[in-house]
Write a protein that holds these residues in place. Structure first.
Motif, PDB file in Angstrom:
ATOM      1  N   PHE A  46       0.761  -1.252   0.000  1.00 52.47           N
ATOM      2  CA  PHE A  46       0.000   0.000   0.000  1.00 52.47           C
ATOM      3  C   PHE A  46       0.789   1.297   0.000  1.00 52.47           C
ATOM      4  O   PHE A  46       0.455   2.174  -0.776  1.00 52.47           O
ATOM      5  CB  PHE A  46      -1.000   0.048   1.146  1.00 52.47           C
ATOM      6  CG  PHE A  46      -1.617   1.404   1.275  1.00 52.47           C
ATOM      7  CD1 PHE A  46      -2.488   1.855   0.311  1.00 52.47           C
ATOM      8  CD2 PHE A  46      -1.281   2.256   2.305  1.00 52.47           C
ATOM      9  CE1 PHE A  46      -3.043   3.123   0.387  1.00 52.47           C
ATOM     10  CE2 PHE A  46      -1.828   3.519   2.393  1.00 52.47           C
ATOM     11  CZ  PHE A  46      -2.713   3.947   1.434  1.00 52.47           C
ATOM     12  N   PRO A  47       1.774   1.528   0.799  1.00 50.74           N
ATOM     13  CA  PRO A  47       2.290   2.910   0.850  1.00 50.74           C
ATOM     14  C   PRO A  47       2.618   3.506  -0.520  1.00 50.74           C
ATOM     15  O   PRO A  47       2.475   4.689  -0.720  1.00 50.74           O
ATOM     16  CB  PRO A  47       3.538   2.806   1.717  1.00 50.74           C
ATOM     17  CG  PRO A  47       3.284   1.617   2.572  1.00 50.74           C
ATOM     18  CD  PRO A  47       2.485   0.668   1.718  1.00 50.74           C
ATOM     19  N   ASP A  48       3.020   2.691  -1.476  1.00 54.54           N
ATOM     20  CA  ASP A  48       3.245   3.148  -2.844  1.00 54.54           C
ATOM     21  C   ASP A  48       1.998   2.765  -3.653  1.00 54.54           C
ATOM     22  O   ASP A  48       1.846   1.621  -4.086  1.00 54.54           O
ATOM     23  CB  ASP A  48       4.497   2.485  -3.416  1.00 54.54           C
ATOM     24  CG  ASP A  48       4.840   2.993  -4.800  1.00 54.54           C
ATOM     25  OD1 ASP A  48       4.124   3.862  -5.322  1.00 54.54           O
ATOM     26  OD2 ASP A  48       5.842   2.508  -5.357  1.00 54.54           O
ATOM     27  N   ARG A  49       1.104   3.727  -3.843  1.00 52.80           N
ATOM     28  CA  ARG A  49      -0.204   3.422  -4.450  1.00 52.80           C
ATOM     29  C   ARG A  49      -0.107   2.904  -5.881  1.00 52.80           C
ATOM     30  O   ARG A  49      -0.825   1.981  -6.245  1.00 52.80           O
ATOM     31  CB  ARG A  49      -1.112   4.640  -4.403  1.00 52.80           C
ATOM     32  CG  ARG A  49      -1.586   4.930  -3.020  1.00 52.80           C
ATOM     33  CD  ARG A  49      -2.574   6.033  -3.012  1.00 52.80           C
ATOM     34  NE  ARG A  49      -2.937   6.299  -1.627  1.00 52.80           N
ATOM     35  CZ  ARG A  49      -3.954   7.003  -1.279  1.00 52.80           C
ATOM     36  NH1 ARG A  49      -4.731   7.542  -2.173  1.00 52.80           N
ATOM     37  NH2 ARG A  49      -4.221   7.201  -0.004  1.00 52.80           N
ATOM     38  N   ARG A  95      -6.147   2.739   2.793  1.00 51.52           N
ATOM     39  CA  ARG A  95      -6.131   3.766   3.837  1.00 51.52           C
ATOM     40  C   ARG A  95      -6.315   3.174   5.228  1.00 51.52           C
ATOM     41  O   ARG A  95      -5.983   3.809   6.217  1.00 51.52           O
ATOM     42  CB  ARG A  95      -7.217   4.784   3.586  1.00 51.52           C
ATOM     43  CG  ARG A  95      -7.012   5.588   2.347  1.00 51.52           C
ATOM     44  CD  ARG A  95      -8.118   6.583   2.175  1.00 51.52           C
ATOM     45  NE  ARG A  95      -7.953   7.298   0.918  1.00 51.52           N
ATOM     46  CZ  ARG A  95      -8.760   8.238   0.514  1.00 51.52           C
ATOM     47  NH1 ARG A  95      -9.779   8.591   1.255  1.00 51.52           N
ATOM     48  NH2 ARG A  95      -8.549   8.834  -0.632  1.00 51.52           N
ATOM     49  N   THR A  97      -4.853   0.485   6.397  1.00 48.38           N
ATOM     50  CA  THR A  97      -3.772  -0.430   6.771  1.00 48.38           C
ATOM     51  C   THR A  97      -3.325  -0.234   8.208  1.00 48.38           C
ATOM     52  O   THR A  97      -2.899  -1.186   8.851  1.00 48.38           O
ATOM     53  CB  THR A  97      -2.563  -0.290   5.830  1.00 48.38           C
ATOM     54  OG1 THR A  97      -2.155   1.073   5.799  1.00 48.38           O
ATOM     55  CG2 THR A  97      -2.885  -0.775   4.449  1.00 48.38           C
ATOM     56  N   THR A  98      -3.420   0.982   8.738  1.00 44.65           N
ATOM     57  CA  THR A  98      -3.044   1.182  10.141  1.00 44.65           C
ATOM     58  C   THR A  98      -3.991   0.431  11.060  1.00 44.65           C
ATOM     59  O   THR A  98      -3.566  -0.132  12.069  1.00 44.65           O
ATOM     60  CB  THR A  98      -3.047   2.676  10.504  1.00 44.65           C
ATOM     61  OG1 THR A  98      -4.307   3.240  10.173  1.00 44.65           O
ATOM     62  CG2 THR A  98      -1.946   3.410   9.749  1.00 44.65           C
TER      63      THR A  98
END
Length: 133
Positions: A46-49, A95, A97-98
């Motif tokens: 995820f962090p790199d969409r 969004r 994931t946290t």
């Protein structure tokens, strides 16, 4: 974009799509679970969409092609559904994931977000699938 860990994630998620999708198809369950690996791949990267979209779509595409060649010849018609699931997973579900990775896991926010994002993914996929059919 396709680093070694991402290629491993793509391969494992495609295998997950293929295995679960074929089990559901062979048992004749009235649900489709052949996109679990696609969603998982988007969440893992995820962090790199853009990479999440590309990797999730690649994992889903490989699963659809393998399943289409082996078990269900109608599955390749739903490539755009796989793309939709990859997009929704990478842009919206990512969004959370946290919440999904929280230690300790908070049950109420976790299940709430799983249900809401699952419904949104299902509606988007259903609309695109209806257009393909």
């Amino acid at each position: 974009m396709f680093t070694t860990p991402r290629l491993v994630a793509i391969a494992l998620c495609a295998a997950l799509n293929f295995a679960i999708g074929n089990i559901v198809y062979l048992v004749k369950l009235p649900i489709y679970l052949d996109s679990i690996g696609t969603i998982l791949c988007a969440l893992l990267i995820f962090p790199d969409r853009m990479a999440a979209i590309a990797c999730a779509f690649t994992a889903g595409l490989i699963g659809v092609i393998l399943s289409g060649l082996v078990i269900n010849p109608f599955l390749p018609w739903f490539i755009f559904s796989v793309l939709t699931i990859a997009l929704v997973s990478a842009l919206l579900t990512g969004r959370a994931t946290t919440t999904f990775r929280a230690q300790p896991l908070e049950p109420l926010p976790f299940f709430g977000k799983v249900i809401v994002y699952g419904i949104i993914t299902g509606i988007a996929s259903a609309i695109v699938s209806a257009l393909a059919a």
